[in-house]
Enzyme design. Structure first.
Site, PDB file in Angstrom:
ATOM      1  N   LYS A   1       0.878  -1.171   0.000  1.00  0.00           N
ATOM      2  CA  LYS A   1       0.000   0.000   0.000  1.00  0.00           C
ATOM      3  C   LYS A   1       0.913   1.218   0.000  1.00  0.00           C
ATOM      4  CE  LYS A   1      -2.522   3.349   1.915  1.00  0.00           C
ATOM      5  NZ  LYS A   1      -2.040   4.437   1.053  1.00  0.00           N
TER       6      LYS A   1
ATOM      7  N   GLU B   1       8.172   1.778  11.835  1.00  0.00           N
ATOM      8  CA  GLU B   1       9.306   2.687  11.598  1.00  0.00           C
ATOM      9  C   GLU B   1       8.684   4.073  11.500  1.00  0.00           C
ATOM     10  OE1 GLU B   1      12.347   1.870  11.670  1.00  0.00           O
ATOM     11  OE2 GLU B   1      12.398  -0.270  11.224  1.00  0.00           O
TER      12      GLU B   1
ATOM     13  N   CYS C   1      12.926  10.988   7.828  1.00  0.00           N
ATOM     14  CA  CYS C   1      12.680  10.545   9.211  1.00  0.00           C
ATOM     15  C   CYS C   1      13.899  10.731  10.100  1.00  0.00           C
ATOM     16  CB  CYS C   1      12.241   9.089   9.213  1.00  0.00           C
ATOM     17  SG  CYS C   1      13.442   8.024   8.397  1.00  0.00           S
TER      18      CYS C   1
ATOM     19  N   LYS D   1       1.633  23.377   7.733  1.00  0.00           N
ATOM     20  CA  LYS D   1       2.141  22.936   9.043  1.00  0.00           C
ATOM     21  C   LYS D   1       3.596  23.402   9.231  1.00  0.00           C
ATOM     22  CE  LYS D   1       4.021  18.973  11.073  1.00  0.00           C
ATOM     23  NZ  LYS D   1       4.409  17.585  10.996  1.00  0.00           N
TER      24      LYS D   1
ATOM     25  N   GLU E   1       8.355  16.939  15.372  1.00  0.00           N
ATOM     26  CA  GLU E   1       8.909  16.617  14.064  1.00  0.00           C
ATOM     27  C   GLU E   1       8.287  17.581  13.058  1.00  0.00           C
ATOM     28  OE1 GLU E   1       7.675  12.997  11.962  1.00  0.00           O
ATOM     29  OE2 GLU E   1       9.786  12.622  11.526  1.00  0.00           O
TER      30      GLU E   1
HETATM   31  P1  NAD Z   1       1.690   8.844   7.271  1.00  0.00           P
HETATM   32  O1  NAD Z   1       1.704   8.201   8.593  1.00  0.00           O
HETATM   33  O2  NAD Z   1       0.753   9.955   7.035  1.00  0.00           O
HETATM   34  O3  NAD Z   1       1.374   7.795   6.124  1.00  0.00           O
HETATM   35  C1  NAD Z   1       2.096   6.588   6.006  1.00  0.00           C
HETATM   36  C2  NAD Z   1       1.217   5.550   5.344  1.00  0.00           C
HETATM   37  O4  NAD Z   1       0.113   5.278   6.212  1.00  0.00           O
HETATM   38  C3  NAD Z   1       0.630   6.003   4.001  1.00  0.00           C
HETATM   39  O5  NAD Z   1       0.647   4.916   3.113  1.00  0.00           O
HETATM   40  C4  NAD Z   1      -0.787   6.392   4.380  1.00  0.00           C
HETATM   41  O6  NAD Z   1      -1.698   6.246   3.311  1.00  0.00           O
HETATM   42  C5  NAD Z   1      -1.109   5.418   5.494  1.00  0.00           C
HETATM   43  N1  NAD Z   1      -2.155   5.921   6.391  1.00  0.00           N
HETATM   44  C6  NAD Z   1      -2.452   7.220   6.663  1.00  0.00           C
HETATM   45  N2  NAD Z   1      -3.500   7.283   7.503  1.00  0.00           N
HETATM   46  C7  NAD Z   1      -3.873   6.009   7.767  1.00  0.00           C
HETATM   47  C8  NAD Z   1      -4.883   5.425   8.587  1.00  0.00           C
HETATM   48  N3  NAD Z   1      -5.750   6.169   9.257  1.00  0.00           N
HETATM   49  N4  NAD Z   1      -4.951   4.080   8.645  1.00  0.00           N
HETATM   50  C9  NAD Z   1      -4.096   3.324   7.948  1.00  0.00           C
HETATM   51  N5  NAD Z   1      -3.141   3.809   7.148  1.00  0.00           N
HETATM   52  C10 NAD Z   1      -3.012   5.142   7.066  1.00  0.00           C
HETATM   53  O7  NAD Z   1       3.207   9.220   7.015  1.00  0.00           O
HETATM   54  P2  NAD Z   1       3.780  10.052   5.814  1.00  0.00           P
HETATM   55  O8  NAD Z   1       3.292  11.443   6.020  1.00  0.00           O
HETATM   56  O9  NAD Z   1       3.521   9.358   4.512  1.00  0.00           O
HETATM   57  O10 NAD Z   1       5.345   9.964   6.045  1.00  0.00           O
HETATM   58  C11 NAD Z   1       6.020  10.814   6.884  1.00  0.00           C
HETATM   59  C12 NAD Z   1       6.328  10.131   8.200  1.00  0.00           C
HETATM   60  O11 NAD Z   1       7.023   8.911   7.946  1.00  0.00           O
HETATM   61  C13 NAD Z   1       7.220  10.941   9.079  1.00  0.00           C
HETATM   62  O12 NAD Z   1       6.751  10.938  10.401  1.00  0.00           O
HETATM   63  C14 NAD Z   1       8.560  10.208   8.987  1.00  0.00           C
HETATM   64  O13 NAD Z   1       9.389  10.418  10.092  1.00  0.00           O
HETATM   65  C15 NAD Z   1       8.140   8.803   8.822  1.00  0.00           C
HETATM   66  N6  NAD Z   1       9.194   7.995   8.200  1.00  0.00           N
HETATM   67  C16 NAD Z   1       9.872   7.099   8.980  1.00  0.00           C
HETATM   68  C17 NAD Z   1      10.897   6.326   8.438  1.00  0.00           C
HETATM   69  C18 NAD Z   1      11.653   5.337   9.278  1.00  0.00           C
HETATM   70  O14 NAD Z   1      12.319   4.482   8.717  1.00  0.00           O
HETATM   71  N7  NAD Z   1      11.580   5.411  10.589  1.00  0.00           N
HETATM   72  C19 NAD Z   1      11.222   6.469   7.085  1.00  0.00           C
HETATM   73  C20 NAD Z   1      10.508   7.380   6.314  1.00  0.00           C
HETATM   74  C21 NAD Z   1       9.480   8.134   6.896  1.00  0.00           C
END
Ligand code: NAD
Length: 494
Positions: A187, A263, A297, A347, A396
């Site tokens: 996804k 993650e 991240c 934001k 963040e």
């Molecule tokens: P997000 O949490 O908004 O979305 C991540 C995924 O979750 C997307 O595919 C999204 O469609 C899905 N999602 C969103 N809402 C959902 C819900 N209610 N139920 C189920 N799935 C849902 O994150 P983002 O904005 O895409 O990415 C940024 C974040 O990712 C930052 O916080 C960043 O730090 C983190 N990140 C972490 C790593 C790591 O390895 N630790 C790497 C990259 C990004």
């Protein structure tokens, strides 16, 4: 046929880019979502607006494929050959994939070509090569029995991806999960599904059975939640925000207790001690703070610096910021593109105002470049005099704003570095070996880099402490632990 980046940019202009669901044997008539590029907010194409029904279809085919064994039942050597073919195809089509990530996420094309895609390709080769070198163990028993400790694929795996490194995050999850024999349902983030769609098409071309790899595009609240709650998904490996990560724990608790690997976010410190080689540190500090528009991240968004060197350090950083060009990410000279979408831009922008109100001192940047494209461009910005009480220190931001805080003693530096709910990454700078050994152990983070900014590489596990996530690591041989379960086979001699 090979597609150039210019051709992708042209297709984007014609709104012709598409990412649909890929689910074997399932005719879906899913509605479409419009896909806009953050570069200028123009329509570049469409993605499937997937549903819970689509997820259900993908889970059914993933389960039956896993059971019938056309992928899970192959020997590691056989899976390796197919994975290597896939890696070769990705390498061949890397320019196309890089350009897709550029227009979809607004990432600088130079980085997509020179960093994201090489890392993606390396990940596929590395897991393909590793898969036939994994051994189980034999327990130290007496002669009357033999305890075999074996690692088996978990079954049906959901990979839920973020938008900041679309192709690379796909690789980090899917390469190890598929290599060990699971059936995987991907996804992608709804904002960046284009490269995932092409990567799955290339997987089929390489010979991965369609049922072993499905793609369901669409909104998190629909597709992500359906995957998280599905009773026949065995695990979900999630990368994204801490907020959504929490939801996956809830989905699991309220459904089948599927395993969840998280993650999540970070607020990583960069600590510069008085004895640091400042000139050598500058490019690393800049990369940690501003690489990928700080939509990273492991972004080193807090600069914690000894008070005696703060002035020269900030002067050098101010000069370095000037060489990071803000502009259209399709231009090879640009290092800073737009924020991913308007809501995220708003934001990030709000931190520019709140930091001033809370007492931060603007050192450089601080302006929105509304003259460029979508208008969601923010100059690389540095604020000094940021204290732990201020929101810039705690939250963040995921945008190009660096918070500077000074310290007097090593203990104070460590306290500041660890004063966060996160624990993903940290870097620090010192030329004193005793200090290096001491501080590296005291900093609470999954990856601590010394005298440079790094997330490690494919050989080393990546993942955080505390609210940055838990449950397993990406990268390294450790990633295989996420996607396998340990079984004991106990043989008894009568
Ligand atoms: P997000 O949490 O908004 O979305 C991540 C995924 O979750 C997307 O595919 C999204 O469609 C899905 N999602 C969103 N809402 C959902 C819900 N209610 N139920 C189920 N799935 C849902 O994150 P983002 O904005 O895409 O990415 C940024 C974040 O990712 C930052 O916080 C960043 O730090 C983190 N990140 C972490 C790593 C790591 O390895 N630790 C790497 C990259 C990004």
């Amino acid at each position: 046929m090979l597609i150039t980046k210019e051709q992708i940019f042209e297709r984007a202009k014609q709104s012709q880019l598409w990412a649909g669901n890929l689910i074997a044997g399932y005719q879906n008539h899913t509605a479409k979502l419009k896909n806009y590029t953050p570069i200028d907010n123009s329509l570049i194409g469409y993605i499937a607006d997937g549903s819970a029904q689509d997820v259900h279809a993908a889970v059914n085919v993933a389960r039956s494929t896993f059971q019938e064994g056309s992928w899970s039942g192959l020997s590691p050597q056989e899976r390796k050959q197919v994975m290597l073919r896939w890696a070769q195809l990705i390498e061949k089509h890397s320019e196309e994939l890089a350009a897709l990530d550029c227009v979809d996420a607004g990432k600088p094309i130079t980085e997509c070509l020179n960093t994201d895609l090489p890392a993606t390709i390396e990940t596929f080769y590395w897991y393909a090569e590793a898969i036939d070198k994994l051994f189980g163990k034999i327990a130290p028993t007496g002669n009357q029995e033999m305890g075999l400790i074996v690692h088996e694929p978990i079954g049906v795996v959901g990979a839920v991806l973020p938008w900041n490194f679309p192709a690379q995050m796909f690789a980090w999850k899917v390469a190890p999960a598929l290599a060990v024999g699971n059936s995987v349902i991907v996804k992608p983030a709804e904002l960046t599904s284009l490269s995932a769609y092409r990567l799955v098409e290339l997987a089929y071309e390489a010979g991965i059975p369609k049922g072993a790899l499905s793609l369901v595009c669409g909104l998190g609240e629909k597709v992500g939640e359906a995957l998280g709650r599905h009773p026949d998904v065995d695990m979900v490996s999630f990368t994204g925000s801490t907020e959504v990560g929490r939801l996956f724990l809830k989905y699991s608790a309220e459904s089948n207790l599927k395993e969840i690997v998280l993650e999540c976010g970070g607020k990583s410190p960069q600590v510069v001690f008085e004895d640091a080689d400042i000139d050598a540190a500058i490019p690393h500090i800049m990369a940690a703070a501003f690489w990928n528009m700080s939509e990273n991240c492991s972004c080193g968004s807090r600069l914690i610096v000894h008070e005696n060197i703060k002035k020269p350090l900030l002067e050098k950083l101010t000069k370095a910021v000037a060489s990071w060009q803000v502009g259209n990410p399709m231009d090879a000279a640009v290092s800073i593109g737009p924020m991913i979408e308007q809501a995220h831009f708003e934001k990030v922008k709000s931190f520019l105002d709140s930091t001033i109100k809370e007492g931060g001192k603007l050192v450089v940047g601080g302006k929105v470049r509304s003259d460029l494209g979508s208008g969601w461009y923010i100059e690389p910005t540095i604020f000094d005099a940021v204290t732990p009480e201020m929101s810039l220190f705690r939250h963040e931001v995921f945008g190009p704003i660096l918070a500077v805080t000074s310290f007097k003693t090593d203990d104070e530096a460590v306290t500041l570095a660890n004063d966060t709910h996160y624990g993903l990454a940290a870097s620090f700078y010192s030329q004193n070996i005793h200090r290096v050994m001491n501080i590296a152990r005291r900093i609470n983070a999954g990856t601590v880099s010394v005298n440079g900014f790094s997330e490690g590489n494919i050989t080393t596990p990546f993942g955080g402490f505390r609210q940055s996530g838990f449950g397993g690591k990406d990268n390294g041989l450790e990633a295989f632990e996420q996607y396998t379960q340990t079984k004991v086979i106990w043989l008894i001699n009568h």
